[in-house]
Write a protein that holds these residues in place. Structure first.
Motif, short mmCIF file in Angstrom:
data_model
loop_
_atom_site.label_atom_id
_atom_site.label_comp_id
_atom_site.label_asym_id
_atom_site.label_seq_id
_atom_site.Cartn_x
_atom_site.Cartn_y
_atom_site.Cartn_z
N GLY A 25 0.77 -1.23 0.00
CA GLY A 25 0.00 0.00 0.00
C GLY A 25 0.80 1.28 0.00
O GLY A 25 0.23 2.37 0.02
N ASN A 27 2.45 4.36 -1.37
CA ASN A 27 2.31 5.14 -2.60
C ASN A 27 3.08 6.45 -2.53
O ASN A 27 2.64 7.46 -3.07
CB ASN A 27 0.82 5.41 -2.89
N GLY A 28 4.22 6.42 -1.88
CA GLY A 28 5.00 7.64 -1.72
C GLY A 28 4.85 8.19 -0.31
O GLY A 28 4.04 7.72 0.49
N GLU A 30 3.68 10.23 2.74
CA GLU A 30 2.40 10.81 3.11
C GLU A 30 2.60 12.23 3.61
O GLU A 30 3.57 12.51 4.33
CB GLU A 30 1.73 9.97 4.20
N GLY A 47 1.20 10.12 -10.93
CA GLY A 47 1.25 8.75 -10.42
C GLY A 47 1.59 7.70 -11.45
O GLY A 47 2.29 6.72 -11.14
#
Length: 233
Positions: A25, A27-28, A30, A47
């Motif tokens: 999970g 995704n870079g 936060e 993205g």
């Protein structure tokens, strides 16, 4: 010993490709990981650009696997393997670290980049698409990713406003890419991968439009293509 290095690189490539399972999970970074919350840092590509990791993982596995099975004792492959092994080994733990400490993650990705650039520099001339190609794409993306990560951290800690942080980081990315591509005079995959990242930056800054960041990214693409025109391959 040469064959052992080949084996270590192949195993490291497999572990590196499996590393997303250690941080499902992710995704870079936060926004909540930073004192200054920036929802969409202008330095960060759109993205879709990160899908290139799939190509990198597969190509590195194929390349190191071929190197192990068919070029295990080939002296042309040997010089690049130690720095590539270090880069891949560090990359294996990068995602879990990034979930805990963005600053440490940026330090580690610069280690990955430096060792990947050394590996690219040492890559031989044989089996170009299996030896040099995957390392060039890997090093090209790390060139962009290390500067992007640095820009996100600079903005996230309030050391610069988001747009100046993006401009400084992109300028560093462009300078490094231009120097490396010019000095290599080969490995066009390296420069094209940096361009892929810069296109992603343009897309992410199109709406809302950020003229300064978009313009610098476009300038970087043109400059890299210009340097590419001086290459011998």
């Amino acid at each position: 010993m040469t064959r052992l290095w080949a084996l270590f690189c192949f195993v490291a490539a497999l572990a590196f490709a499996a590393s997303p399972w250690l941080a499902p999970g992710f995704n870079g970074f936060e926004p909540s990981q930073f004192p200054v919350v920036i929802e969409n840092p202008p330095v960060q590509p759109a993205g879709y650009a990160f899908a290139i990791w799939g190509l990198i993982y597969v190509w590195l596995i194929i390349g190191t696997g071929f190197g192990l099975l068919r070029r295990g004792d080939d002296i042309d492959w040997a010089p690049m393997r130690p720095p590539l092994l270090i880069s891949l080994a560090v990359g294996t733990v990068w995602l879990p670290v990034a979930q805990v400490s963005p600053v440490l993650a940026v330090v580690l990705i610069w280690v990955m980049l430096i060792t990947a650039l050394v590996a690219l520099w040492r890559a031989g001339d044989t089996d170009r698409w299996l030896q040099q190609g995957p390392v060039a794409v890997y090093a090209g993306w790390l060139t962009a990713a290390s500067c992007v990560g640095t820009g996100v951290v600079i903005g996230g800690y309030g050391w610069l406003l988001p747009t100046p942080a993006a401009l400084v980081s992109l300028a560093a990315c462009m300078a490094l890419a231009l120097i490396m591509q010019y000095r290599l005079h080969r490995a066009p995959e390296y420069g094209m991968t940096v361009i892929w990242a810069l296109v992603g930056v343009v897309v992410s800054n199109w709406q809302p439009f950020n003229a300064a960041v978009t313009g610098l990214a476009l300038l970087g693409m043109i400059a890299i293509l210009g340097v590419r025109g001086t290459d011998t391959e």
